[in-house]
Write a protein that holds these residues in place. Structure first.
Motif, mmCIF file in Angstrom:
data_model
loop_
_atom_site.group_PDB
_atom_site.id
_atom_site.type_symbol
_atom_site.label_atom_id
_atom_site.label_comp_id
_atom_site.label_asym_id
_atom_site.label_seq_id
_atom_site.Cartn_x
_atom_site.Cartn_y
_atom_site.Cartn_z
ATOM 1 N N ASP A 1 0.822 -1.216 0.000
ATOM 2 C CA ASP A 1 0.000 0.000 0.000
ATOM 3 C C ASP A 1 0.858 1.269 0.000
ATOM 4 O O ASP A 1 0.532 2.251 -0.660
ATOM 5 C CB ASP A 1 -0.893 0.028 1.255
ATOM 6 N N VAL A 2 1.963 1.243 0.756
ATOM 7 C CA VAL A 2 2.768 2.462 0.914
ATOM 8 C C VAL A 2 4.065 2.411 0.112
ATOM 9 O O VAL A 2 4.380 3.331 -0.645
ATOM 10 C CB VAL A 2 3.106 2.690 2.419
ATOM 11 N N THR A 3 4.827 1.296 0.263
ATOM 12 C CA THR A 3 6.173 1.286 -0.337
ATOM 13 C C THR A 3 6.192 0.869 -1.799
ATOM 14 O O THR A 3 7.145 1.153 -2.516
ATOM 15 C CB THR A 3 7.126 0.352 0.446
ATOM 16 N N LYS A 4 5.141 0.185 -2.251
ATOM 17 C CA LYS A 4 5.129 -0.209 -3.675
ATOM 18 C C LYS A 4 3.701 -0.332 -4.192
ATOM 19 O O LYS A 4 3.221 -1.419 -4.507
ATOM 20 C CB LYS A 4 5.880 -1.534 -3.857
ATOM 21 N N PRO A 5 3.004 0.814 -4.291
ATOM 22 C CA PRO A 5 1.634 0.744 -4.829
ATOM 23 C C PRO A 5 1.678 0.520 -6.349
ATOM 24 O O PRO A 5 2.714 0.735 -6.972
ATOM 25 C CB PRO A 5 1.071 2.134 -4.503
ATOM 26 N N THR A 6 0.576 0.062 -6.922
ATOM 27 C CA THR A 6 0.528 -0.054 -8.390
ATOM 28 C C THR A 6 0.468 1.362 -8.971
ATOM 29 O O THR A 6 0.010 2.294 -8.301
ATOM 30 C CB THR A 6 -0.741 -0.825 -8.829
ATOM 31 N N LYS A 7 0.924 1.519 -10.222
ATOM 32 C CA LYS A 7 0.906 2.861 -10.843
ATOM 33 C C LYS A 7 -0.533 3.337 -11.027
ATOM 34 O O LYS A 7 -0.861 4.492 -10.790
ATOM 35 C CB LYS A 7 1.640 2.824 -12.186
ATOM 36 N N VAL A 8 -1.384 2.416 -11.477
ATOM 37 C CA VAL A 8 -2.818 2.740 -11.604
ATOM 38 C C VAL A 8 -3.550 1.884 -10.573
ATOM 39 O O VAL A 8 -3.379 0.657 -10.554
ATOM 40 C CB VAL A 8 -3.341 2.390 -13.026
ATOM 41 N N GLU A 9 -4.334 2.536 -9.722
ATOM 42 C CA GLU A 9 -4.971 1.799 -8.637
ATOM 43 C C GLU A 9 -5.772 0.599 -9.143
ATOM 44 O O GLU A 9 -6.581 0.723 -10.066
ATOM 45 C CB GLU A 9 -5.890 2.738 -7.831
ATOM 46 N N GLY A 10 -5.512 -0.561 -8.552
ATOM 47 C CA GLY A 10 -6.286 -1.766 -8.896
ATOM 48 C C GLY A 10 -5.822 -2.464 -10.158
ATOM 49 O O GLY A 10 -6.400 -3.474 -10.558
ATOM 50 N N THR A 11 -4.765 -1.945 -10.820
ATOM 51 C CA THR A 11 -4.280 -2.574 -12.061
ATOM 52 C C THR A 11 -2.822 -2.996 -11.883
ATOM 53 O O THR A 11 -1.986 -2.182 -11.483
ATOM 54 C CB THR A 11 -4.372 -1.584 -13.251
ATOM 55 N N CYS A 12 -2.531 -4.263 -12.207
ATOM 56 C CA CYS A 12 -1.159 -4.760 -12.046
ATOM 57 C C CYS A 12 -0.218 -4.097 -13.054
ATOM 58 O O CYS A 12 -0.511 -4.066 -14.251
ATOM 59 C CB CYS A 12 -1.142 -6.281 -12.228
ATOM 60 N N ASP A 13 0.919 -3.577 -12.564
ATOM 61 C CA ASP A 13 1.908 -2.935 -13.458
ATOM 62 C C ASP A 13 2.501 -3.940 -14.437
ATOM 63 O O ASP A 13 2.916 -3.574 -15.531
ATOM 64 C CB ASP A 13 3.105 -2.392 -12.644
ATOM 65 N N VAL A 14 2.585 -5.208 -14.024
ATOM 66 C CA VAL A 14 3.290 -6.204 -14.828
ATOM 67 C C VAL A 14 2.388 -6.790 -15.914
ATOM 68 O O VAL A 14 2.753 -6.824 -17.088
ATOM 69 C CB VAL A 14 3.845 -7.344 -13.931
ATOM 70 N N CYS A 15 1.171 -7.259 -15.534
ATOM 71 C CA CYS A 15 0.341 -7.985 -16.519
ATOM 72 C C CYS A 15 -0.965 -7.266 -16.851
ATOM 73 O O CYS A 15 -1.721 -7.737 -17.693
ATOM 74 C CB CYS A 15 0.049 -9.397 -16.008
ATOM 75 N N GLY A 16 -1.248 -6.157 -16.157
ATOM 76 C CA GLY A 16 -2.486 -5.420 -16.447
ATOM 77 C C GLY A 16 -3.717 -6.037 -15.798
ATOM 78 O O GLY A 16 -4.840 -5.573 -16.005
ATOM 79 N N GLY A 17 -3.508 -7.113 -15.007
ATOM 80 C CA GLY A 17 -4.641 -7.778 -14.350
ATOM 81 C C GLY A 17 -5.310 -6.892 -13.296
ATOM 82 O O GLY A 17 -4.729 -5.905 -12.830
ATOM 83 N N HIS A 18 -6.565 -7.271 -12.939
ATOM 84 C CA HIS A 18 -7.312 -6.450 -11.966
ATOM 85 C C HIS A 18 -7.689 -7.236 -10.723
ATOM 86 O O HIS A 18 -8.523 -6.792 -9.941
ATOM 87 C CB HIS A 18 -8.590 -5.906 -12.618
ATOM 88 N N ASP A 19 -7.076 -8.430 -10.560
ATOM 89 C CA ASP A 19 -7.494 -9.318 -9.477
ATOM 90 C C ASP A 19 -6.492 -9.242 -8.314
ATOM 91 O O ASP A 19 -5.658 -10.129 -8.142
ATOM 92 C CB ASP A 19 -7.570 -10.752 -10.055
ATOM 93 N N MET A 20 -6.554 -8.153 -7.541
ATOM 94 C CA MET A 20 -5.598 -7.992 -6.441
ATOM 95 C C MET A 20 -6.060 -8.777 -5.219
ATOM 96 O O MET A 20 -7.239 -8.759 -4.872
ATOM 97 C CB MET A 20 -5.458 -6.507 -6.093
ATOM 98 N N LYS A 21 -5.102 -9.441 -4.560
ATOM 99 C CA LYS A 21 -5.463 -10.312 -3.434
ATOM 100 C C LYS A 21 -4.665 -9.983 -2.183
ATOM 101 O O LYS A 21 -3.520 -9.552 -2.274
ATOM 102 C CB LYS A 21 -5.136 -11.770 -3.798
#
Ligand code: AP5
Length: 221
Positions: free
Chosen positions: A144-164
């Motif tokens: 949440d603080v030290t490494k958030p995604t660039k776009v909230e809820g979207t994975c920087d690596v694969c573009g997925g939206h399934d955060m767990k």
């Protein structure tokens, strides 16, 4: 370049998974995380997955036989074309597991390049663990603080939206996980020191600095 196998050793939240993912990308190494294997068994609903689910949720260790079996299976699988070596992440965690890994490596004519102890202090771990989330699609690790995604809820690596978030990433389970680490896993520091392949990195440093320190260990002969 010859494959080099390493163990990343450290308490929950030390950054083992984060660094393993970087090494896979940078060096073609293969992460063998027993935690990931057990979570996969849990979510696919296998008999073994059902048996270990509650144990993991409490933060206790599952039996040596189960995890040794999982590692044995993985080591028997074909290796990718560009293979930089195995990263043992979260394994071994007991002296019995360490002996079993040693025997497996000898049987395969392999040896460990280094056992890297990631040194952190407990105070930092609560914040790391309770702020962690991962991509359910590719496994990328965020915070949440030290490494958030660039776009909230979207994975920087694969573009997925399934955060767990993990069921054992609570303050209560973390207490048990730490206790298990100090009781059963930290004796491995002395075990590998005696074998001559232990080295330590500062796991509290910034992620890039930790990666650079691990690279130095891998680059030495
Ligand atoms: P497992 O999945 O192995 O969990 P763990 O060892 O508790 O380790 P974590 O995955 O929680 O932490 P990590 O060191 O990988 O940290 P991360 O990189 O994610 O095991 C889970 C359970 O499975 C066990 O409790 C047990 O029940 C069972 N199990 C597994 N293996 C077993 C075995 N061999 N025997 C028996 N039972 C077994 O980082 C954490 C957070 O911090 C992230 O959000 C990350 O972004 C952030 N972060 C990382 N590095 C930094 C940094 N340098 N600066 C700031 N933030 C950082």
């Amino acid at each position: 370049m010859a494959a080099k196998h390493i163990i990343l050793l450290g308490p929950p939240g030390a950054g083992k998974g984060t660094q393993a993912k970087r090494l896979e990308e940078a060096r073609g190494m293969v992460q063998l995380s027993t935690g990931d294997m057990l979570r996969e068994a849990k979510s696919s609903g296998t008999e073994m997955g059902k048996r270990v689910a509650a144990v993991m949720e409490r933060g206790e260790l599952v039996t040596d036989e189960i995890v040794i079996g999982l590692i044995e299976e993985k080591l028997a699988q074909p290796r990718p074309e560009r293979f930089g070596g195995f990263i043992f992440d979260g394994f071994p965690r007991t002296l019995k597991q360490a002996d079993a890994l040693g025997e497996l490596m000898v049987r395969k004519g392999q040896s460990l390049h280094a056992v890297i102890e990631m040194q952190v202090d407990d105070a930092a771990l609560v914040a790391r663990i309770t702020g962690r989330f991962t991509c359910g699609n590719c496994g990328a690790v965020y915070h949440d603080v030290t490494k958030p995604t660039k776009v909230e809820g979207t994975c920087d690596v694969c573009g997925g939206h399934d955060m767990k978030r993990r069921a054992d990433d609570t303050e209560q389970a973390l207490k048990t996980r730490l206790m298990e680490y100090y009781k059963k896993t930290s004796p491995l520091i002395g075990y590998y020191y005696a074998k001559g392949n232990l080295c330590a990195v500062d796991g509290l440093a910034e992620m890039g600095a930790v990666a650079a320190d691990i690279s130095k260990v891998l680059d030495r002969p």
